[in-house]
Scaffold this motif. Structure first.
Motif, PDB file in Angstrom:
ATOM      1  N   ASN A  19      32.281  32.221  31.269  1.00 39.90           N
ATOM      2  CA  ASN A  19      32.004  31.601  32.563  1.00 39.90           C
ATOM      3  C   ASN A  19      32.155  32.695  33.605  1.00 39.90           C
ATOM      4  N   PRO A  20      31.056  33.120  34.245  1.00 40.71           N
ATOM      5  CA  PRO A  20      31.155  34.237  35.204  1.00 40.71           C
ATOM      6  C   PRO A  20      32.116  33.966  36.353  1.00 40.71           C
ATOM      7  N   HIS A  21      32.204  32.704  36.792  1.00 40.49           N
ATOM      8  CA  HIS A  21      33.115  32.387  37.897  1.00 40.49           C
ATOM      9  C   HIS A  21      34.567  32.526  37.451  1.00 40.49           C
ATOM     10  N   TRP A  68      37.369  35.271  38.803  1.00 40.32           N
ATOM     11  CA  TRP A  68      38.662  34.813  39.302  1.00 40.32           C
ATOM     12  C   TRP A  68      39.803  35.538  38.605  1.00 40.32           C
ATOM     13  N   ILE A  69      39.677  35.744  37.299  1.00 39.31           N
ATOM     14  CA  ILE A  69      40.711  36.447  36.538  1.00 39.31           C
ATOM     15  C   ILE A  69      40.811  37.894  37.000  1.00 39.31           C
ATOM     16  N   ARG A  70      39.675  38.556  37.163  1.00 38.21           N
ATOM     17  CA  ARG A  70      39.674  39.964  37.581  1.00 38.21           C
ATOM     18  C   ARG A  70      40.162  40.146  39.008  1.00 38.21           C
ATOM     19  N   GLN A  71      39.997  39.101  39.836  1.00 39.62           N
ATOM     20  CA  GLN A  71      40.428  39.170  41.228  1.00 39.62           C
ATOM     21  C   GLN A  71      41.925  39.390  41.326  1.00 39.62           C
ATOM     22  N   GLY A  72      42.700  38.682  40.528  1.00 38.99           N
ATOM     23  CA  GLY A  72      44.148  38.859  40.514  1.00 38.99           C
ATOM     24  C   GLY A  72      44.804  38.417  41.802  1.00 38.99           C
ATOM     25  N   ASP A  73      46.023  38.835  41.954  1.00 38.75           N
ATOM     26  CA  ASP A  73      46.833  38.504  43.120  1.00 38.75           C
ATOM     27  C   ASP A  73      46.491  39.459  44.257  1.00 38.75           C
TER      28      ASP A  73
END
Length: 94
Positions: free
Chosen positions: A25-27, A31-36
């Motif tokens: 799921n690209p979204h 979101w995972i790669r975005q991180g904190d």
């Protein structure tokens, strides 16, 4: 190869396969790669690890000082090193 259980075993010999990986799921990936947000800010500055040997007594004093200031040991030591070795230091010239 499936191992057969011993004859007195109550568990049946059953092999369960692992299913296929679900489609990406690209979204969710973004979101995972975005991180904190804090982690991104910390990554903006290059850091290098420094290891030094100190006595257990010195380590205890540093930890107590950091605790009483409400900061981490790393923060205390970074501030100390920054005071002693500022980026733009005036040289003592005669």
């Amino acid at each position: 190869m499936t191992a057969n259980p011993p004859p007195n075993s109550k568990r049946p010999a059953k092999r369960v396969g692992i299913g296929a990986r679900p489609p990406a799921n690209p979204h969710a990936e973004a979101w995972i790669r975005q991180g904190d947000g804090d982690a991104l800010n910390k990554g903006d500055t290059y850091t290098a690890r420094l290891t030094l040997d100190i006595t257990p007594a010195m380590r205890s004093r540093i930890k107590v000082s950091a605790f009483t200031q409400g900061v981490t040991v790393a923060d205390v030591l970074r501030a100390l090193l920054e005071r002693e070795f500022p980026e733009h230091r005036r040289e003592n010239t005669p």
